[in-house]
Design a protein around this motif. Structure first.
Motif, PDB file in Angstrom:
ATOM      1  N   UNK A 210      38.177  57.741  35.455  1.00 52.87           N
ATOM      2  CA  UNK A 210      38.231  56.678  36.453  1.00 52.87           C
ATOM      3  C   UNK A 210      39.246  55.634  35.986  1.00 52.87           C
ATOM      4  N   UNK A 211      39.892  54.962  36.942  1.00 46.59           N
ATOM      5  CA  UNK A 211      40.908  53.974  36.612  1.00 46.59           C
ATOM      6  C   UNK A 211      41.512  53.393  37.865  1.00 46.59           C
ATOM      7  N   UNK A 212      42.567  52.626  37.706  1.00 47.98           N
ATOM      8  CA  UNK A 212      43.136  51.924  38.856  1.00 47.98           C
ATOM      9  C   UNK A 212      44.163  52.741  39.618  1.00 47.98           C
ATOM     10  N   UNK A 213      44.624  53.840  39.043  1.00 43.86           N
ATOM     11  CA  UNK A 213      45.646  54.613  39.755  1.00 43.86           C
ATOM     12  C   UNK A 213      45.707  56.035  39.199  1.00 43.86           C
ATOM     13  N   UNK A 214      45.702  57.012  40.109  1.00 40.75           N
ATOM     14  CA  UNK A 214      45.941  58.396  39.723  1.00 40.75           C
ATOM     15  C   UNK A 214      44.797  59.085  39.002  1.00 40.75           C
ATOM     16  N   UNK A 215      43.578  58.519  39.020  1.00 43.49           N
ATOM     17  CA  UNK A 215      42.443  59.145  38.354  1.00 43.49           C
ATOM     18  C   UNK A 215      41.521  59.803  39.379  1.00 43.49           C
ATOM     19  N   UNK A 216      40.494  60.487  38.905  1.00 40.07           N
ATOM     20  CA  UNK A 216      39.537  61.127  39.817  1.00 40.07           C
ATOM     21  C   UNK A 216      38.828  60.087  40.684  1.00 40.07           C
ATOM     22  N   UNK A 217      38.474  58.963  40.073  1.00 43.01           N
ATOM     23  CA  UNK A 217      37.927  57.812  40.787  1.00 43.01           C
ATOM     24  C   UNK A 217      38.906  56.656  40.596  1.00 43.01           C
ATOM     25  N   UNK A 218      39.318  56.014  41.676  1.00 43.09           N
ATOM     26  CA  UNK A 218      40.236  54.879  41.535  1.00 43.09           C
ATOM     27  C   UNK A 218      39.996  53.867  42.642  1.00 43.09           C
ATOM     28  N   UNK A 219      40.582  52.679  42.464  1.00 45.95           N
ATOM     29  CA  UNK A 219      40.462  51.611  43.455  1.00 45.95           C
ATOM     30  C   UNK A 219      41.834  51.099  43.855  1.00 45.95           C
ATOM     31  N   UNK A 220      41.943  50.665  45.090  1.00 48.30           N
ATOM     32  CA  UNK A 220      43.143  49.969  45.551  1.00 48.30           C
ATOM     33  C   UNK A 220      42.715  48.905  46.558  1.00 48.30           C
ATOM     34  N   UNK A 221      43.692  48.241  47.153  1.00 51.36           N
ATOM     35  CA  UNK A 221      43.436  47.146  48.098  1.00 51.36           C
ATOM     36  C   UNK A 221      42.471  46.114  47.490  1.00 51.36           C
ATOM     37  N   UNK A 222      42.684  45.801  46.213  1.00 50.55           N
ATOM     38  CA  UNK A 222      41.790  44.895  45.495  1.00 50.55           C
ATOM     39  C   UNK A 222      42.059  43.448  45.918  1.00 50.55           C
ATOM     40  N   UNK A 223      41.008  42.747  46.302  1.00 56.54           N
ATOM     41  CA  UNK A 223      41.090  41.336  46.670  1.00 56.54           C
ATOM     42  C   UNK A 223      40.271  40.532  45.672  1.00 56.54           C
ATOM     43  N   UNK A 224      40.926  39.644  44.952  1.00 53.46           N
ATOM     44  CA  UNK A 224      40.244  38.812  43.968  1.00 53.46           C
ATOM     45  C   UNK A 224      39.582  37.633  44.666  1.00 53.46           C
ATOM     46  N   UNK A 225      38.263  37.528  44.530  1.00 53.51           N
ATOM     47  CA  UNK A 225      37.501  36.455  45.163  1.00 53.51           C
ATOM     48  C   UNK A 225      37.099  35.381  44.161  1.00 53.51           C
ATOM     49  N   UNK A 226      37.840  35.295  43.058  1.00 51.06           N
ATOM     50  CA  UNK A 226      37.537  34.295  42.049  1.00 51.06           C
ATOM     51  C   UNK A 226      36.212  34.585  41.364  1.00 51.06           C
ATOM     52  N   UNK A 227      35.429  33.552  41.146  1.00 43.87           N
ATOM     53  CA  UNK A 227      34.149  33.741  40.471  1.00 43.87           C
ATOM     54  C   UNK A 227      33.113  34.423  41.355  1.00 43.87           C
ATOM     55  N   UNK A 228      33.435  34.671  42.625  1.00 48.52           N
ATOM     56  CA  UNK A 228      32.528  35.416  43.505  1.00 48.52           C
ATOM     57  C   UNK A 228      32.727  36.927  43.367  1.00 48.52           C
ATOM     58  N   UNK A 229      33.718  37.347  42.563  1.00 45.08           N
ATOM     59  CA  UNK A 229      33.901  38.768  42.326  1.00 45.08           C
ATOM     60  C   UNK A 229      35.156  39.328  42.965  1.00 45.08           C
ATOM     61  N   UNK A 230      35.066  40.541  43.471  1.00 49.61           N
ATOM     62  CA  UNK A 230      36.214  41.228  44.052  1.00 49.61           C
ATOM     63  C   UNK A 230      35.771  42.105  45.214  1.00 49.61           C
ATOM     64  N   UNK A 231      36.716  42.381  46.074  1.00 48.66           N
ATOM     65  CA  UNK A 231      36.512  43.360  47.143  1.00 48.66           C
ATOM     66  C   UNK A 231      37.604  44.415  46.995  1.00 48.66           C
ATOM     67  N   UNK A 232      37.271  45.675  47.195  1.00 48.96           N
ATOM     68  CA  UNK A 232      38.261  46.739  46.994  1.00 48.96           C
ATOM     69  C   UNK A 232      37.882  47.974  47.788  1.00 48.96           C
ATOM     70  N   UNK A 233      38.811  48.918  47.820  1.00 42.45           N
ATOM     71  CA  UNK A 233      38.529  50.223  48.412  1.00 42.45           C
ATOM     72  C   UNK A 233      38.381  51.222  47.271  1.00 42.45           C
ATOM     73  N   UNK A 234      37.234  51.871  47.228  1.00 41.60           N
ATOM     74  CA  UNK A 234      36.906  52.836  46.185  1.00 41.60           C
ATOM     75  C   UNK A 234      37.197  54.247  46.683  1.00 41.60           C
ATOM     76  N   UNK A 235      37.990  54.979  45.913  1.00 42.12           N
ATOM     77  CA  UNK A 235      38.328  56.374  46.249  1.00 42.12           C
ATOM     78  C   UNK A 235      37.607  57.307  45.281  1.00 42.12           C
ATOM     79  N   UNK A 236      36.953  58.326  45.827  1.00 39.27           N
ATOM     80  CA  UNK A 236      36.220  59.296  45.030  1.00 39.27           C
ATOM     81  C   UNK A 236      36.533  60.700  45.527  1.00 39.27           C
ATOM     82  N   UNK A 237      36.199  61.730  44.768  1.00 37.23           N
ATOM     83  CA  UNK A 237      36.387  63.100  45.269  1.00 37.23           C
ATOM     84  C   UNK A 237      35.590  63.376  46.548  1.00 37.23           C
TER      85      UNK A 237
END
Length: 455
Positions: free
Chosen positions: A243-270
């Motif tokens: 798993x990782x941010x690019x080119x792995x079996x599990x990855x994320x993109x479209x990451x939105x940093x929400x500061x101390x409230x966390x993050x929003x992203x699109x999770x890609x899985x097999x």
């Protein structure tokens, strides 16, 4: 703990049972090493510590309702049955290993240099959407904590999530023999316990000892953005999943940093992709979420259930726990520290509103390069634009030097001791500040958090 008789326990640890024969077939309801946690029907396992010998509390535990105790020496006029063993610590591990062999539920084992506890919490949150989950309490992840965690598994539990922490070669073999994970996660390979493991290659070798003990067909999830872990091509008889941010079996993109409230992203899985909300700040929590997704999908959750579990995740005290009090935002990350976790926490602090203050202390077990690592953290804090930096402790003199030589506009203060620093800190903070508190556990920085909360 499911039914396990005193006779079975004696056989599991090679001990000699002493007591009434009819009690030999009685089952214990739990096992503890702390006399304060004894309940009716429990087994007491007295451990000899640096300052306290658990054997001294044997009379007390029987008064509290203990069914039996282990002991390393024969007991005269004992109030209940006991099992005589050569080593209570070894017996604890043997009993837990036997108990594990009787269990049919899947066990998820988590190791790595940084992020074991937060990853454990994220995985447990995801699995709890569908299952009754037993998880390691706090960071009970060593050769006492892990077997005690295994012995906490009850018949109602459907999956267990356990941490496995080490500091020397061979220790993971001993933990692996007890846990025998069906799923395994390694978060990263960092600069931890270098006084015993030498360098990161040594850390990799020590952590991956767990592969010798995973079950056949086990699922192994590795951080593919870690330059050491990505070199692993075989894990026992399993092929690792990355798993990782690019080119792995599990990855994320479209990451939105929400500061101390966390993050929003699109999770890609097999199995497909989904939107996820990670409610805990810091880019490292994106990795925790990907690891949790891998484990969850492997154990039969849907993508929707995985996303729900990630959104429900929370931190625990002392581990990037964000507290709002007295007009301050306090990032309580004072349980432990190493260079990787220091930098990750500074990345979280950088997301804070208002003035950012880092209160950092010594990091332990870094070997010959300890000065370099403290220097590097100090420089990193300044490079990240932290407004105020408090460096505390003998080793953190190098942290101060690194910060000053990095340039920038950061206000930098150094103190040899915590108490000396506290008065200045309390005069410095004001409403609207975001404050990170972090150091290795021996620095006792929880007292800093307490002071901030009591202002």
């Amino acid at each position: 703990m499911e039914h396990m008789t005193l006779g079975e326990i004696a056989a599991a640890c090679g001990g000699i049972y002493a007591g009434q024969d009819e009690k030999k077939d009685q089952s214990i309801l739990g096992a503890v090493t702390d006399s304060r946690e004894i309940k009716e029907g429990y087994l007491f396992i007295p451990i000899k510590g640096e300052h306290v010998d658990g054997h001294d509390f044997i009379p007390k535990v029987f008064e509290q309702g203990a069914l039996a105790t282990l002991t390393e020496h024969p007991l005269e006029s004992c109030q209940g049955p006991y099992i005589l063993v050569k080593s209570c610590l070894l017996a604890l591990k043997q009993i837990a290993a036997y108990y594990r062999s009787c269990l049919s539920i899947p066990i998820v084992g988590i190791t790595g240099s940084v992020g074991k506890t937060s990853t454990k919490e994220m995985i447990a949150s995801v699995l709890s959407v569908k299952y009754n989950v037993l998880k390691t309490l706090g960071n009970f992840n060593n050769e006492i904590g892990l077997p005690l965690t295994i012995l906490r598994i009850q018949k109602e539990h459907e999956v267990a999530v356990v941490e496995m922490g080490i500091s020397e070669f061979g220790e993971m073999h001993r933990l692996g023999e007890i846990a025998k994970p069906d799923l395994c996660v390694i978060t990263n390979i960092g600069t931890c316990h270098l006084e015993n493991l030498g360098n990161r290659d040594g850390v990799l070798r020590a952590k991956t000892e767990v592969f010798d003990h995973i079950s056949e067909g086990a699922a192994v999830f590795l951080n593919g953005d870690d330059d050491k872990l990505i070199t692993v091509t075989q894990a026992g008889k399993s092929i690792p999943v990355f798993y990782g941010m690019e080119g792995q079996d599990f990855f994320m993109d479209q990451v939105e940093n929400l500061g101390l409230r966390g993050s929003r992203a699109r999770l890609h899985t097999p199995q497909g992709a989904t939107e996820v909300m990670i409610p805990i700040p810091g880019s490292h929590n994106l990795y925790n979420a990907m690891a949790a997704a891998g484990v969850g999908l492997r154990l039969g959750l849907s993508l929707e259930e995985v996303a729900e579990g990630i959104a429900n995740a929370r931190t625990i005290q002392g581990r990037s726990n964000i507290i709002e009090a007295n007009g301050l935002v306090i990032i309580d990350d004072c349980y432990n520290a190493n260079p990787m976790s220091m930098k990750a926490s500074l990345n979280v602090l950088k997301c804070g509103l208002g003035r950012t203050i880092a209160v950092l202390g010594d990091m332990g077990e870094l070997g010959e390069q300890e000065g370099h690592h403290h220097y590097d953290v100090g420089a990193y804090a300044v490079q990240n634009g932290i407004d105020v930096l408090f460096c505390v402790g003998e080793l953190s003199k190098e942290m101060e030097r690194g910060a000053r030589e990095a340039g920038g506009d950061t206000q930098i203060f150094y103190y040899q001791g915590r108490e000396e620093m506290l008065s200045h800190l309390m005069d410095t903070v004001c409403k609207g500040d975001t404050i990170l508190v972090k150091a290795s556990h021996f620095m006792k920085f929880s007292k800093v958090v307490e002071q901030l909360l009591n202002t």
